[in-house]
Write an enzyme that holds these catalytic residues in place. Structure first.
Site, mmCIF file in Angstrom:
data_model
loop_
_atom_site.group_PDB
_atom_site.id
_atom_site.type_symbol
_atom_site.label_atom_id
_atom_site.label_comp_id
_atom_site.label_asym_id
_atom_site.label_seq_id
_atom_site.Cartn_x
_atom_site.Cartn_y
_atom_site.Cartn_z
ATOM 1 N N CYS A 69 11.149 -32.131 34.757
ATOM 2 C CA CYS A 69 12.124 -33.213 34.996
ATOM 3 C C CYS A 69 12.707 -33.478 36.376
ATOM 4 C CB CYS A 69 13.207 -32.807 34.129
ATOM 5 S SG CYS A 69 12.960 -32.941 32.316
ATOM 6 N N HIS A 81 19.542 -36.496 36.475
ATOM 7 C CA HIS A 81 18.343 -37.022 35.318
ATOM 8 C C HIS A 81 19.210 -37.023 34.002
ATOM 9 C CE1 HIS A 81 15.405 -35.562 32.665
ATOM 10 N NE2 HIS A 81 15.961 -34.394 32.317
ATOM 11 N N ASN A 83 15.163 -39.329 27.282
ATOM 12 C CA ASN A 83 14.746 -38.701 28.430
ATOM 13 C C ASN A 83 13.457 -38.780 28.825
ATOM 14 O OD1 ASN A 83 14.202 -36.465 30.007
ATOM 15 N ND2 ASN A 83 15.247 -35.096 29.097
#
Length: 344
Positions: free
Chosen positions: A132, A259, A289
């Site tokens: 990520c 994020h 996500n």
């Protein structure tokens, strides 16, 4: 002595002062697969109510790449949109970096495939994986190359097809992740200060078992509560340090682009930083996500809704597997990308 010539040493050359070169993020683009998967379709096999997943993650739907689909094609589409928004030809790209943890193949590496598809024949290419935090890590490399004068134009892409590594019987992860790609164009600013601040990039490999994706293809496993606590603390710390390093305070930020891991994490970070909701990007509801694609697709979302304006001071912050995290502050511009649209 008569007739003897004595050679005098040459005066040392004056040290050459390298020309100052700054870097700027000038455009963004995003692309998503066509298939939209509502949370109800994921919740039913798990014996859960859709609202249960939505309350815990904020994800109402997400995109999913087709079986056998190409992540490189998705990344290429995002890159093409970013280049168009910047008014930049692919042939002018010196460096193309792809951040991903779900590549189409080990070789050829995806960045080379994407460069070929775009017609970026002069570009050096590289893939990297920091989960990520991958896009942020790739951006730091691209900015460094531009500031050093080794590249004039860089295309940085984050792309992941997390549906490839999910266990849809795992209620912790099945409802969180989505597939997507996002890209930014980084340009040199000769004789100008950089519009990208110092980067904070850190990791804690000893705690890496909190999020694990076994080789070769998952499934990803995550300790939800443990990850939640670490993510909030790390992102708050990153925001405070990155803004201080950029010479501003958190209150001076026009936008916080974090994020998109979980809507509750985003909200908790914004609250602890004292930022109003309108200055914190939250676009997880329709895309989930997207891991390496999360930051650039969130930037594209902010561009589409008019919040990513020229001169805006934007915090970029990420946290993910590794564990790895980081952040930086960007002064957006010099142009507002007219065609950077995230599918919503």
């Amino acid at each position: 002595m008569a007739g003897t010539t004595i050679a005098m040493p040459h005066a040392p050359a004056a040290p050459r002062t390298p020309a100052r070169t700054g870097a700027a993020l000038v455009a963004v683009g995003a692309a998503f697969p066509d298939t939209d998967v509502p949370t109800a379709a994921i919740a039913e096999p798990l014996g859960l109510e859709p609202d249960w997943i939505v309350r815990r993650t904020g994800v109402e739907s997400r995109r999913r790449i087709a079986h056998g689909g190409s992540l490189c094609a998705l990344a290429e589409a995002a890159g093409r949109r970013a280049l168009a928004a910047a008014g930049t030809e692919a042939r002018d790209v010196d460096l193309l970096l792809l951040a991903t943890m779900t590549p189409d193949a080990i070789t050829p590496h995806g960045a080379a495939t994407i460069a070929s598809g775009l017609g970026a024949w002069r570009a050096g290419t590289m893939d990297l994986n920091a989960a990520c935090t991958g896009f942020l890590a790739a951006l730091s490399l691209a900015v460094g190359q531009v500031e050093s004068g080794r590249a004039q134009t860089a295309l940085v892409i984050g792309a992941d097809a997390m549906s490839r590594v999910l266990d849809y019987g795992d209620r912790v992860t099945a409802g969180i992740f989505g597939d997507g790609a996002g890209a930014v164009v980084v340009k040199a600013l000769p004789g100008a200060d950089s519009r990208v601040g110092p980067f904070v990039l850190e990791s804690d490999g000893a705690a890496g078992d909190a999020i694990v994706t076994p080789w070769p293809a998952g499934p990803v496993r995550m300790e939800g509560q443990r990850t939640f606590r670490r993510a909030v603390d790390a992102l708050v710390d990153v925001a405070e340090r990155a803004t201080a390093m950029a010479g501003i305070g958190v209150a001076d930020l026009d936008l916080a682009v974090l994020h998109q891991a979980n809507a509750r994490i985003t909200a908790a970070v914004g609250e602890r930083l004292g930022l109003p909701d309108e200055r914190v990007v939250d676009c997880i509801a329709r895309i989930g996500n997207t891991t390496s694609a999360s930051l650039p697709t969130a930037l594209a979302h902010a561009a589409a809704d008019g919040r990513l304006r020229p001169g805006a001071r934007v915090l970029l912050g990420a946290f993910g597997a590794g564990l790895a995290w980081g952040g930086t502050v960007v002064e957006w511009g010099p142009v507002t990308p007219p065609d950077a649209r995230a599918d919503r």
